[in-house]
Design a protein around this motif. Structure first.
Motif, short mmCIF file in Angstrom:
data_model
loop_
_atom_site.label_atom_id
_atom_site.label_comp_id
_atom_site.label_asym_id
_atom_site.label_seq_id
_atom_site.Cartn_x
_atom_site.Cartn_y
_atom_site.Cartn_z
N GLU A 12 0.75 9.40 -4.08
CA GLU A 12 -0.54 9.39 -3.36
C GLU A 12 -0.92 7.97 -2.97
N ALA A 13 -0.78 7.04 -3.91
CA ALA A 13 -1.12 5.64 -3.64
C ALA A 13 -0.18 5.06 -2.59
N VAL B 110 -1.07 3.41 1.01
CA VAL B 110 -0.64 2.05 1.38
C VAL B 110 0.13 2.09 2.70
N VAL B 111 1.06 3.03 2.82
CA VAL B 111 1.87 3.13 4.04
C VAL B 111 0.98 3.45 5.24
N THR B 112 0.03 4.34 5.06
CA THR B 112 -0.90 4.67 6.15
C THR B 112 -1.63 3.42 6.63
N GLN B 113 -2.12 2.64 5.68
CA GLN B 113 -2.82 1.41 6.04
C GLN B 113 -1.88 0.41 6.72
N LEU B 114 -0.66 0.27 6.20
CA LEU B 114 0.30 -0.66 6.80
C LEU B 114 0.70 -0.24 8.21
N ILE B 115 0.85 1.05 8.42
CA ILE B 115 1.18 1.54 9.77
C ILE B 115 0.06 1.15 10.73
N ARG B 116 -1.16 1.35 10.29
CA ARG B 116 -2.32 1.00 11.13
C ARG B 116 -2.37 -0.51 11.39
#
Length: 143
Positions: A9-10, A14-20
Motif C-alpha cells: 500500500e505504501a 509512493v509510486v503514484t506520487q513519483l509518477i505525478r
C-alpha cells in the motif's frame, strides 16, 4: 527474525506520487525513466506483486532519491534503524546556494541537475580565477 517486506500500500502511494512528480503523471514515461516495464509499474500500483528492496533501490538511483528514504517510507525499515540524514548536509550549512537547492520544492531529479549545474559553474569560475592570477603573475614579472 521475521523477513522484512515492503508495504504494498505504501509503495503504491509512493509510486503514484513519483509518477505525478517525475513523469507528469505518465506511467509509461515513469517506467522508462526508472528502467522497468509498464507492466511492472501497473503491478506496483495495483498492489499485486511483492516489491524487492532491489527494485526500490533501482527507482531511488534512477530518480536520485536516497534509498534509505524510500526504504523507510515503504515500511521496510524504521527511521530509527537508519541514519536517514534528514538534516541538511554539512556542505549546505556553509553554502547558501546549495542550501537553496536542497530546500527547493522540486523533484530530486531536478535538484540533482541543479547541483550538477552549480558545480559546473563553480568549476568554470575557478578556471577563470586561475587565469586571472596567471595574468597578475605575468604582469608582475613584466614590471
Amino acid at each position: 527474525m521475521a523477513e522484512r517486506t515492503v508495504d504494498r500500500e505504501a509503495w503504491a502511494a509512493v509510486v503514484t506520487q513519483l509518477i505525478r512528480d517525475e513523469a507528469n503523471g505518465n506511467t509509461s514515461a515513469f517506467a522508462k525513466l526508472v528502467g522497468v516495464t509498464y507492466k511492472t509499474v501497473r503491478r506496483w500500483l495495483t498492489k499485486t506483486t511483492d516489491v524487492s528492496d532491489d527494485s526500490l533501490r533501482q527507482v531511488a538511483r534512477a530518480l536520485h532519491i536516497k534509498p534509505a528514504d524510500l526504504l523507510v517510507r515503504v515500511g521496510l525499515y524504521d527511521a530509527a534503524e537508519i541514519a536517514t540524514a534528514s538534516a541538511t548536509p554539512q556542505i549546505a550549512a556553509d553554502d547558501p546556494a546549495m542550501r537553496v537547492i536542497l530546500e527547493a520544492d522540486v523533484p530530486p531529479r531536478v535538484q540533482q541537475r541543479m547541483i550538477q549545474r552549480l558545480q559546473e559553474l563553480r568549476a568554470r569560475d575557478a578556471e577563470r580565477h586561475v587565469d586571472e592570477v596567471r595574468w597578475w603573475v605575468n604582469q608582475a614579472k613584466g614590471m
